[in-house]
Design an enzyme around this catalytic site. Structure first.
Site, PDB file in Angstrom:
ATOM      1  N   HIS A  12       0.812  -1.222   0.000  1.00 49.39           N
ATOM      2  CA  HIS A  12       0.000   0.000   0.000  1.00 49.39           C
ATOM      3  C   HIS A  12       0.853   1.284   0.000  1.00 49.39           C
ATOM      4  CE1 HIS A  12      -3.446  -2.545   1.040  1.00 49.39           C
ATOM      5  NE2 HIS A  12      -2.809  -2.984   2.107  1.00 49.39           N
TER       6      HIS A  12
HETATM    7  C1  BDR Z   1      -3.158   1.027   5.231  1.00 46.02           C
HETATM    8  O1  BDR Z   1      -3.474   0.609   6.554  1.00 46.02           O
HETATM    9  C2  BDR Z   1      -2.314   0.409   7.288  1.00 46.02           C
HETATM   10  O2  BDR Z   1      -2.437  -0.702   8.109  1.00 46.02           O
HETATM   11  C3  BDR Z   1      -1.183   0.318   6.296  1.00 46.02           C
HETATM   12  O3  BDR Z   1       0.022   0.810   6.848  1.00 46.02           O
HETATM   13  C4  BDR Z   1      -1.647   1.186   5.159  1.00 46.02           C
HETATM   14  O4  BDR Z   1      -1.309   2.532   5.378  1.00 46.02           O
HETATM   15  C5  BDR Z   1      -3.721   0.027   4.255  1.00 46.02           C
HETATM   16  O5  BDR Z   1      -5.114  -0.050   4.404  1.00 46.02           O
END
Ligand code: BDR
Ligand code: CA
Length: 316
Positions: A243
């Site tokens: 992500h």
């Molecule tokens: C996002 O949620 C967090 O747990 C990760 O770091 C990322 O920023 C993904 O949904």
């Protein structure tokens, strides 16, 4: 291409850790003015420490880290340690970093940097709950003048949510803050789950990273392996979604993503759908289309970029 002035607001976090390693490894493209941290994946003291540890691995103690808000604007904190490990950095060895965060609070740092910056000069990357940034905007709306764009990891439309059926974690953790940021005025480039689920750490993609010997590449590989081993991230061959590196990869190479222009509002009240991002692609006279919603990501290209950059990380 000239370098962009960048601030990264984050909650490391395994994938925030990889995002920071990528950003630290691109000094020719990103002029990092500072890292601000927020309570999110793990509690605020840990996210600040983790940013300092990642900075140390990258050999970039020249970049200041500022610790920020511990709690969302209005809701109770929701952590995601089950995806990031107790420390927030998976299995990476943790301890005290050589250099800790600066004394200045993240919100004060944002206010200072953004009000002293040239107009529309700073790219503000957000890869965690948006509490720090929303607080800075609410306290001193003139910070918006310094912002060139927001590049945020957050939101979901076609992909559905990852913490509730309709919400992505960063938005869900502080929907009131996200609503402030999406509607603040500067252009928003949103890298939600629709795009980040196309960037998976498959064994074929991580193999090249695993063969590298720089400390940054080793750390990134270990972080990705931790994510890939989590049953919640699906079968290992499918690879866990990458992500948070997406907005950083975009700043380095915009050709890696495709966008659709839209307006985004965030559901803040409903118990069932809090944190849902309502994405309106249809142009409407009463809604400013200031958001570019990432619909396509070049997963192979992003991993090639990560591998190339981390191969050089720490080398003069
Ligand atoms: C996002 O949620 C967090 O747990 C990760 O770091 C990322 O920023 C993904 O949904
Ligand atoms: Ca994050």
């Amino acid at each position: 291409m000239s370098s962009s002035a960048v601030i990264i607001d984050c909650d490391p976090g395994v994938d925030d850790g990889v995002a920071l390693l990528l950003a630290f490894a691109a000094p020719d493209m990103l002029e990092l003015r500072g890292i601000t941290t927020v309570g999110g994946n793990v509690a605020a003291p840990l996210t600040a420490r983790n940013a300092c540890l990642i900075r140390e691995i990258a050999g970039r103690e020249d970049v200041p880290v500022h610790a920020g808000c511990a709690r969302p604007l209005r809701r109770e904190p929701v952590e995601a340690g089950h995806f990031h490990g107790e420390s927030g950095l998976g299995d990476l060895p943790t301890g005290s970093p050589r250099k800790g965060p600066e004394a200045l609070h993240a919100v004060e740092f944002l206010i200072h940097e953004l009000t002293h910056a040239a107009a529309a000069s700073i790219s503000l990357v957000i890869t965690g709950p948006m509490t720090n940034v929303a607080t800075a905007i609410q306290r001193r709306p003139e910070v918006l003048r310094g912002i060139r764009e927001f590049a945020i990891m957050g939101g979901a439309r076609s992909a559905g949510g990852n913490i509730t059926p309709s919400a992505e974690y960063n938005i869900y953790a502080d929907p009131h803050a996200a609503q402030v940021v999406f509607n603040a005025g500067p252009p928003v480039y949103a890298f939600g789950l629709d795009a980040t689920h196309q960037v998976r750490a498959t064994p074929a993609r991580t193999a090249a990273l695993g063969a590298l010997e720089t400390p940054a590449a080793r750390a990134a590989f270990d972080l990705l392996e931790f994510s890939n081993a989590l049953p919640a991230n699906g079968p290992r061959e499918q690879g866990s979604p990458l992500h948070d590196p997406c907005p950083i990869a975009w700043l380095i190479d915009p050709s890696l993503f495709e966008f659709r222009r839209c307006h985004v509002d965030v559901e803040t009240e409903s118990a069932l759908t809090a944190g849902h991002t309502a994405v309106e692609f249809r142009p409407r006279a009463d809604r400013v289309q200031n958001v570019q919603w990432a619909v396509r990501a070049n997963g192979d290209g992003i991993f090639a970029l990560l591998t190339k950059r981390l191969a050089q990380s720490g080398k003069a």
